[in-house]
Design an enzyme around this catalytic site. Sequence first.
Site, PDB file in Angstrom:
ATOM      1  N   TRP A 102       0.645  -1.077   0.083  1.00 56.43           N
ATOM      2  CA  TRP A 102      -0.014   0.018  -0.170  1.00 56.43           C
ATOM      3  C   TRP A 102       0.917   1.398  -0.132  1.00 56.43           C
ATOM      4  O   TRP A 102       0.602   2.334  -0.673  1.00 56.43           O
ATOM      5  CB  TRP A 102      -1.109  -0.132   1.254  1.00 56.43           C
ATOM      6  CG  TRP A 102      -1.813  -1.206   1.046  1.00 56.43           C
ATOM      7  CD1 TRP A 102      -2.150  -2.146   1.952  1.00 56.43           C
ATOM      8  CD2 TRP A 102      -2.812  -1.488   0.174  1.00 56.43           C
ATOM      9  NE1 TRP A 102      -3.004  -3.098   1.778  1.00 56.43           N
ATOM     10  CE2 TRP A 102      -3.416  -2.701   0.398  1.00 56.43           C
ATOM     11  CE3 TRP A 102      -3.266  -0.850  -1.105  1.00 56.43           C
ATOM     12  CZ2 TRP A 102      -4.556  -3.425  -0.238  1.00 56.43           C
ATOM     13  CZ3 TRP A 102      -4.361  -1.543  -1.760  1.00 56.43           C
ATOM     14  CH2 TRP A 102      -4.824  -2.755  -1.328  1.00 56.43           C
ATOM     15  N   ASP A 172      -1.654   6.906   6.085  1.00 58.94           N
ATOM     16  CA  ASP A 172      -2.838   5.683   5.645  1.00 58.94           C
ATOM     17  C   ASP A 172      -3.032   4.953   6.954  1.00 58.94           C
ATOM     18  O   ASP A 172      -2.317   4.218   7.298  1.00 58.94           O
ATOM     19  CB  ASP A 172      -2.325   4.941   4.422  1.00 58.94           C
ATOM     20  CG  ASP A 172      -3.464   3.902   4.116  1.00 58.94           C
ATOM     21  OD1 ASP A 172      -4.422   3.748   4.637  1.00 58.94           O
ATOM     22  OD2 ASP A 172      -3.185   3.305   3.013  1.00 58.94           O
ATOM     23  N   LYS A 196     -12.150  -1.813   7.432  1.00 56.12           N
ATOM     24  CA  LYS A 196     -11.525  -2.640   8.308  1.00 56.12           C
ATOM     25  C   LYS A 196     -11.980  -2.465   9.887  1.00 56.12           C
ATOM     26  O   LYS A 196     -12.073  -3.331  10.348  1.00 56.12           O
ATOM     27  CB  LYS A 196      -9.978  -2.106   8.235  1.00 56.12           C
ATOM     28  CG  LYS A 196      -9.135  -2.815   7.011  1.00 56.12           C
ATOM     29  CD  LYS A 196      -9.087  -2.306   5.693  1.00 56.12           C
ATOM     30  CE  LYS A 196      -8.678  -3.031   4.627  1.00 56.12           C
ATOM     31  NZ  LYS A 196      -7.627  -2.295   3.693  1.00 56.12           N
TER      32      LYS A 196
HETATM   33  C1  LIG Z   1      -7.193  -1.968   2.448  1.00 52.90           C
HETATM   34  C2  LIG Z   1      -5.994  -1.266   2.487  1.00 52.90           C
HETATM   35  C3  LIG Z   1      -6.021  -0.024   1.373  1.00 52.90           C
HETATM   36  C4  LIG Z   1      -6.902  -0.216   0.265  1.00 52.90           C
HETATM   37  O1  LIG Z   1      -8.019   0.277   0.498  1.00 52.90           O
HETATM   38  P1  LIG Z   1      -9.201   0.423  -0.537  1.00 52.90           P
HETATM   39  O2  LIG Z   1     -10.489   0.872   0.184  1.00 52.90           O
HETATM   40  O3  LIG Z   1      -9.724  -0.957  -1.164  1.00 52.90           O
HETATM   41  O4  LIG Z   1      -8.747   1.401  -1.569  1.00 52.90           O
HETATM   42  C5  LIG Z   1      -5.205   0.845   1.378  1.00 52.90           C
HETATM   43  N1  LIG Z   1      -4.211   0.972   2.357  1.00 52.90           N
HETATM   44  C6  LIG Z   1      -4.324   0.141   3.522  1.00 52.90           C
HETATM   45  C7  LIG Z   1      -3.346   0.378   4.689  1.00 52.90           C
HETATM   46  C8  LIG Z   1      -5.062  -0.964   3.772  1.00 52.90           C
HETATM   47  O5  LIG Z   1      -5.314  -1.693   4.661  1.00 52.90           O
END
Ligand SMILES: *Cc1c(COP(=O)(O)O)cnc(C)c1O
Length: 361
Positions: A102, A172, A196
């Site tokens: 990511w 993020d 999540k």
């Molecule tokens: C799941 C995740 C993403 C991707 O998220 P989307 O909502 O599917 O775009 C990005 N960064 C992290 C840390 C994630 O766990």
Amino acid sequence: MARVYNFSAGPSILPESVLRKAAGEMLDYQGSGQSVMEMSHRSKEYETIINGCEALLRQVMAVPDNYKVLFLQGGASSQFAMVPLNLLNGSGKADFVITGQWAKKAFQEASRYGECKAVASSADKTFSYIPKLNKADFTPDADYFHICMNNTIYGTVFHELPDTGDVPLVADLSSCILSAPIDISKFGLVYAGAQKNMGPAGLTVVIVREDLLGKARESTPTMFNYVTHADNGSMYNTPPTYAIYICKLVLEWIKNDIGGLAEMEKINRKKAQILYDFLDSSKLFKGTVVKEDRSLMNIPFITGDEEMDKKFVAQAKEAGFVNLKGHRSVGGMRASIYNAMPTEGVEKLVELMSKFEAQNK
Ligand SMILES: *Cc1c(COP(=O)(O)O)cnc(C)c1O
């Protein structure tokens, strides 16, 4: 009714009480005679929901007043572009720590818009640790410094934030938001896909310091400009209404049933400890992450034998422990134990692993 123990990395487990509440309100939301899904987003009822969700998020996360909370769509992945479109317009430079897929995607996408530098990476050891940072490598006039706080796939977390001085720290938080208290004032901007720890997929939350707004490049699509959403209370267009409603119920659960984020963290620490303690004592299973960087939310582990891993995942599934297969890029197993995973779920998983170990000596 048989509910499984769901260890999915996302979309993931939600608190059962939240699902029950939503079920109870499905056909007739609080006497309105309609489901939240069917409501106009401009209705009085819905206004109460979205405003309530924002107020609760601000309260639970102690968001300072000089930050905007935005309810967007497009997932965390859209933020990989939205952040540079909005922020990468001063020096046109930004720094990134590459701690997994990511983080790398955020870096690659931003590189399309400016001069991006990977100041450190843990790719050399399959992202099994958080690299040590050297301030001398940081770009002093960067528009922002980006980290992926909790690395969902590899199971590492920044226990300590990098000191970026006046350079806004962007993070993020997709897989660790709401898992523990976090000092938002240390960040310029944070973002998270909701699926999540916050609710269902379809909602992306952005918390951004007000002074960082209004710097988007001319060509930025209206929908990708934070100002559009900040100026319209996340109602420029139809927001993901139902996902916001569920997020509000999740926040109510954290506040009223758990007692806030400090309590949430205690529970999460205890849960993770149960699994890590087992992994550290097991002769068959082992964790893949260096001890000091271990995540509380995503715990990858292996037996060292692919066939054995497969056998375990299959047996676990049969016993009602689902989504334990590791990410396709790393193999092995991964237990995602987000807020809604009860302690009992982790205890039972360890019981199962211990039995499996005894049977496979
Ligand atoms: C799941 C995740 C993403 C991707 O998220 P989307 O909502 O599917 O775009 C990005 N960064 C992290 C840390 C994630 O766990």
